[in-house]
Design an enzyme around this catalytic site. Structure first.
Site, PDB file in Angstrom:
ATOM      1  CB  SER A 282       3.938   7.725   4.743  1.00  0.00           C
ATOM      2  OG  SER A 282       4.499   8.542   3.749  1.00  0.00           O
TER       3      SER A 282
ATOM      4  CG  ASP B  60       4.614   3.145  -1.998  1.00  0.00           C
ATOM      5  OD1 ASP B  60       4.943   4.154  -2.655  1.00  0.00           O
ATOM      6  OD2 ASP B  60       4.634   3.118  -0.753  1.00  0.00           O
TER       7      ASP B  60
ATOM      8  CG  HIS C 291       2.927   6.511  -0.497  1.00  0.00           C
ATOM      9  ND1 HIS C 291       3.730   5.688   0.257  1.00  0.00           N
ATOM     10  CD2 HIS C 291       2.705   7.609   0.276  1.00  0.00           C
ATOM     11  CE1 HIS C 291       3.998   6.269   1.419  1.00  0.00           C
ATOM     12  NE2 HIS C 291       3.388   7.428   1.455  1.00  0.00           N
TER      13      HIS C 291
END
Lengths: 360, 360
Positions: free
Chosen positions: B142, B306, B339
């Site tokens: 991320s 995701d 995610h």
């Protein structure tokens, strides 16, 4: 022109509470009811819509001017179109911002919870008041689609056909989640004040954030990217918390604009009604729940880029309708503007709906 | 154990402002640096992470305990693992909640804007302070993935390899939009008070809504539906604005919990850093921007479910790396938790990363 229908008897609601008269239902009609009263179409609006579905040669803007008018799918030369503002809204019909006849003050949170079924009950009283025994069609998108599905389930003998667009037979966890975040934005605004803000300052900051959440889900990812990308509002990156990217500017504008036209409590009540809506409620399967509607003709429409109400939910509904033996048409329109497509798309949606209605 | 590195010279930031010493960088290390100093791996954390990547036989919980430890992918018997809290955060490193040496009060909005590049500059000073000339690997998911990509672009000669997980080379309009809605929730909270809340009550309601927005994007739609569906917190639908559905309860809990552990201004600064991040910035193409990194070995990992950082963005990056002639591996892990998968998934991620590192 907006008209007012007054329900002058108590309305027993699904929440087991009673809404006392006078109960107001704002509505508009376009076109003429034929002598046999067989050409009436009920248009059901979405979350923040009003009775104004069609501009009808006035200055106002109808939310479905793309679909309604002479020679359009909802042809005002052929059909008698009725659109009423839902119970719980803030555009003329009774809702939390209306005056409570008991106190002469706005209801605020004393307004009882209304469901999609309650909205349909009020619409049914209006239809009966207009002397119509059976609608040619009930049509709606998004929350409007939920209402027309509820019509088919509760009053199948009063709807010859139903057109449900960009909608679902019930919310899943993600759909509830987006509504809940939006509600929390309003409820967490101290100006909301447990719903008692009508004579004070409005919870506009919370309501603006709530609307911003909504707008992300209304557009498709591709159309948002195509429209805004990483475009800036100035010629270079500014390091601050004001607007840098065009998409930020769009969302803030949409949020702010919404606070000027919609009541925060109505927003809470109507999003709750949407989340509570479950066509299958009380039945082991969706098929069982809607088996009563097997003689209604259905058109189900989804949009390829709608990620708020993805086509899988429409397909599940179509399968259930097929398995009960209903006459159902399904179209997934290839259109790029996400959930909002049902308010924007014109040619294909017009063609499909116009054709469907010709053979009802 | 948390250690503190103090930068004792001014840091010129990308926003053209200067951060004055003492500048603190909290960090942790696990395993031992070998004599040649060739076994160092830098772990970069995500938006709300800290320097604590690994529990290391203590009571605390490391955010990547799934990946770090003896015989895991980031094997503490083989590697020297470093994780530092990013500049602008609130877990020990200098950020808006830190004391401004000029005023002896919290910086609040006087803290200059920091970018992903600035975070990397601070990490580079730490690495040099530890006497390391070249990292065996920089790895992160991320926002952590953005940092490792920035490492490859700005200091390719200092990273033998880079592992970027569940990330993108730059935000698109939808990704900016979600961050902006979250920021507006904070900024619209009157307690935020233009960032000056440190000696007063915190903008916890706005921050909770911001986190709720985030949590919707962290889970996959399927996992949210499987986990919560339309399950209620009680045995029947209650008509009120308190918690009815389990997914509402989950989101409110996560939102409330977050306000107890994270600084609202840090949230604003770091989401801005993420939105500003553009690996291609200043170059006509992504390929041009990263051509300097052609000798770095890359592993790019995405997760099938995701939808915040969809695999298409990873694939675009992989294509660019391939076309500059870099040695790049790409894996799209089939895992259902959206995610958040990069923090949860264990077996396959461990295997892929462990294997990659063995041949760096």
């Amino acid at each position: 022109m907006e008209k007012m229908f007054t329900i002058d008897k108590p309305l027993e609601l699904e929440c087991k509470k009673t809404l006392y008269p006078p109960i107001y239902i704002a509505y508009e009609t376009y076109g003429k009811l034929n002598t046999n009263k067989t050409n009436a179409i009920l248009v059901c609006h979405a979350l923040t819509g009003s009775a104004c579905a069609y501009s009808d040669n006035t200055d106002k803007k109808g939310f479905w001017d793309t679909l309604i008018g002479p020679n359009k799918a909802l042809d005002t030369n052929k059909y008698f179109i009725i659109c009423s503002n839902v119970l719980g809204s803030c555009y003329g019909s009774s809702g939390p911002s209306s005056t409570n006849p008991k106190t002469n003050k706005p209801y605020a949170l004393d307004f009882p919870f209304v469901t999609i079924k309650d909205m349909v009950e009020a619409q049914k009283l209006l239809i009966e008041h207009l002397g119509i025994e059976k609608l040619l069609c009930a049509i709606g998108g998004s929350m409007g689609g939920m209402q027309v599905l509820q019509w088919a389930r509760n009053y199948p003998y009063m709807v010859k056909s139903v057109v449900a667009i960009a909608t679902t037979y019930r919310h899943n966890a993600v759909q509830i989640a987006f509504n809940e975040v939006a509600r929390q934005a309003v409820i967490n605004d101290p100006e909301w004040n447990n719903g008692n803000y009508y004579s004070k300052s409005l919870p506009k900051y919370g309501l603006a954030v709530a609307r911003m959440v909504g707008h992300i889900t209304y557009l498709s990812k591709d159309s948002m990217q195509k429209k805004f990308g990483r475009n800036l509002v100035s010629d270079k990156v500014e390091f601050n918390f004001s607007v840098n990217f065009q998409v930020e500017s769009y969302l803030r504008y949409k949020g702010e604009q919404f606070t000027q036209r919609f009541d925060a409590n109505s927003f809470l009540y109507l999003t709750k009604a949407i989340d509570y809506f479950d066509l299958q409620q009380g039945y082991p399967t969706l098929e069982d729940a809607i088996s009563c509607a097997k003689d209604v003709k259905f058109l189900i429409v989804s949009f390829s880029s709608d990620w708020l109400y993805p086509k899988e939910q429409s397909k599940r509904l179509v399968n259930a309708l097929e398995s009960i033996g209903a006459n159902v048409s399904y179209r997934n329109i290839n259109y790029e503007y996400g959930h909002d497509s049902f308010l924007l798309e014109s040619a294909e949606q017009n063609f499909i709906i116009g054709n469907f209605l010709r053979f009802v």
